[in-house]
Each structure stands twice: as structure tokens, then as C-alpha cells.
Write a protein that holds these residues in place. Structure first.
Motif, PDB file in Angstrom:
ATOM      1  N   MET A   1       0.840  -1.159   0.000  1.00 21.31           N
ATOM      2  CA  MET A   1       0.000   0.000   0.000  1.00 21.31           C
ATOM      3  C   MET A   1       0.895   1.234   0.000  1.00 21.31           C
ATOM      4  O   MET A   1       1.802   1.334   0.804  1.00 21.31           O
ATOM      5  N   HIS A   2       0.552   2.042  -0.893  1.00 22.02           N
ATOM      6  CA  HIS A   2       1.366   3.236  -1.065  1.00 22.02           C
ATOM      7  C   HIS A   2       0.590   4.455  -0.543  1.00 22.02           C
ATOM      8  O   HIS A   2      -0.505   4.746  -1.008  1.00 22.02           O
ATOM      9  N   ILE A   3       1.165   5.149   0.445  1.00 23.86           N
ATOM     10  CA  ILE A   3       0.539   6.374   0.991  1.00 23.86           C
ATOM     11  C   ILE A   3       1.301   7.556   0.417  1.00 23.86           C
ATOM     12  O   ILE A   3       2.519   7.645   0.548  1.00 23.86           O
ATOM     13  N   GLU A   4       0.535   8.359  -0.188  1.00 20.15           N
ATOM     14  CA  GLU A   4       1.150   9.524  -0.811  1.00 20.15           C
ATOM     15  C   GLU A   4       1.286  10.643   0.220  1.00 20.15           C
ATOM     16  O   GLU A   4       0.324  11.013   0.896  1.00 20.15           O
ATOM     17  N   THR A   5       2.430  11.162   0.385  1.00 13.00           N
ATOM     18  CA  THR A   5       2.673  12.261   1.335  1.00 13.00           C
ATOM     19  C   THR A   5       2.927  13.546   0.562  1.00 13.00           C
ATOM     20  O   THR A   5       3.588  13.547  -0.481  1.00 13.00           O
ATOM     21  N   PHE A   6       2.383  14.569   1.095  1.00 17.07           N
ATOM     22  CA  PHE A   6       2.572  15.875   0.465  1.00 17.07           C
ATOM     23  C   PHE A   6       3.633  16.636   1.244  1.00 17.07           C
ATOM     24  O   PHE A   6       3.693  16.575   2.474  1.00 17.07           O
ATOM     25  N   GLU A   7       4.388  17.326   0.523  1.00 17.45           N
ATOM     26  CA  GLU A   7       5.424  18.120   1.162  1.00 17.45           C
ATOM     27  C   GLU A   7       4.774  19.379   1.745  1.00 17.45           C
ATOM     28  O   GLU A   7       4.052  20.100   1.053  1.00 17.45           O
ATOM     29  N   ARG A   8       5.022  19.595   3.008  1.00 12.89           N
ATOM     30  CA  ARG A   8       4.424  20.759   3.673  1.00 12.89           C
ATOM     31  C   ARG A   8       5.168  22.024   3.275  1.00 12.89           C
ATOM     32  O   ARG A   8       6.389  22.051   3.258  1.00 12.89           O
ATOM     33  N   ARG A   9       4.377  23.023   2.991  1.00  7.61           N
ATOM     34  CA  ARG A   9       4.995  24.304   2.671  1.00  7.61           C
ATOM     35  C   ARG A   9       5.338  25.014   3.957  1.00  7.61           C
ATOM     36  O   ARG A   9       4.609  24.928   4.943  1.00  7.61           O
ATOM     37  N   LYS A  10       6.431  25.708   3.941  1.00  7.12           N
ATOM     38  CA  LYS A  10       6.786  26.507   5.113  1.00  7.12           C
ATOM     39  C   LYS A  10       6.002  27.814   5.056  1.00  7.12           C
ATOM     40  O   LYS A  10       6.029  28.508   4.049  1.00  7.12           O
ATOM     41  N   HIS A  11       5.299  28.085   6.163  1.00  4.27           N
ATOM     42  CA  HIS A  11       4.540  29.334   6.240  1.00  4.27           C
ATOM     43  C   HIS A  11       5.430  30.405   6.831  1.00  4.27           C
ATOM     44  O   HIS A  11       6.033  30.224   7.900  1.00  4.27           O
ATOM     45  N   THR A  12       5.487  31.487   6.180  1.00  5.71           N
ATOM     46  CA  THR A  12       6.253  32.619   6.710  1.00  5.71           C
ATOM     47  C   THR A  12       5.289  33.576   7.394  1.00  5.71           C
ATOM     48  O   THR A  12       4.142  33.738   6.971  1.00  5.71           O
ATOM     49  N   ILE A  13       5.758  34.168   8.427  1.00  6.99           N
ATOM     50  CA  ILE A  13       4.935  35.128   9.162  1.00  6.99           C
ATOM     51  C   ILE A  13       5.026  36.473   8.447  1.00  6.99           C
ATOM     52  O   ILE A  13       6.107  37.017   8.242  1.00  6.99           O
TER      53      ILE A  13
END
Length: 136
Positions: free
Chosen positions: A1-13
Motif C-alpha cells: 500500500m502506497h501512501i502519498e505524502t505531500f510536502e508541507r509548505r513553510k509558512h512565513t509570518i
């Protein structure tokens, strides 16, 4: 089973909302601050026991326009009236000064007259109030 992970974007303040809040506070404090020079006006109150005096007090009447009337004469300059009152007090002609506003005199005009006389060095001074202040 393949779980696709999304790369989290870095939020800038973002500093834009912070700058907006600081600007609003600056404007608020600029508008709410008073830059006038506050100084007290010393008035004699009716609660103190005044020693009995042979000399009567001087009654200065304030008309609706802010004019100062004393001894049947209108004074346009508070300094001129202050010189007259201080010399009369020094010569024991008067014991104190009572400021009596006319019935049509506003609070602003009355306090302006008290401030002008106090600033010119007239003391002791008290304020007369009541329904008979419209008499000449």
C-alpha cells in the motif's frame, strides 16, 4: 500500500498585519493625547474658616463674552486687572477676590477668566455661584 505524502509548505509570518496594528495604535495615541500645559487654579473653598477682616473682598464679574468688570470698569486685559487687584490688596483695600460669573457666561469663559487672573498672580481667589449672579 502506497501512501502519498505531500510536502508541507513553510509558512512565513507576514509583518504587514503587525505594521497595520502598530500604525493604528500610533494614530490612536496621537489623537488621544493632549499636548496642553495643565496647571491648577487655586481657589478658596467655603469649608475653610476665614479670619474676620475689616476689608471687604473685591468682586470681579465675568460677562458672557469673557470681559472682566471690577469697580464699575471693564478691563480688557487680565494683567491690567491683576495689577489693580494686587495693588489694592497690598494697600489693604481688599482682602480677597471673588469671581462672579454672569448668568449667561459659559463654563469655558469663566474658567478662562479664572485662569487668566490666577496666571497674573491674583490670590486668594474664590468663585461665587448661585442664582443672583446676573445682577450688575
Amino acid at each position: 500500500m502506497h501512501i502519498e505524502t505531500f510536502e508541507r509548505r513553510k509558512h512565513t509570518i507576514s509583518l504587514t498585519p503587525l505594521i497595520d496594528v502598530v500604525f493604528i495604535l500610533l494614530v490612536f495615541f496621537m489623537l488621544a493625547t493632549s499636548f496642553t500645559d495643565w496647571r491648577p487654579i487655586t481657589l478658596a473653598t467655603g469649608t475653610t474658616e476665614a479670619p474676620a477682616s475689616e476689608t471687604p473682598p473685591a468682586v470681579v464679574r465675568v460677562d458672557a463674552e469673557g470681559g472682566l468688570n471690577y469697580d464699575g470698569r471693564r478691563y480688557d486685559s487680565p494683567r491690567e486687572l491683576a495689577r489693580r487687584l494686587n495693588s489694592a490688596r497690598d494697600n489693604d483695600e481688599i482682602s480677597a477676590v471673588i469671581v462672579q460669573p454672569d448668568a449667561q457666561a459659559t463654563l469655558d469663559v469663566t474658567v478662562g477668566a479664572l485662569d487668566a487672573l490666577s496666571g497674573a498672580g491674583v490670590a486668594p481667589m474664590s468663585l461665587a455661584t448661585g442664582s443672583n449672579s446676573s445682577r450688575p
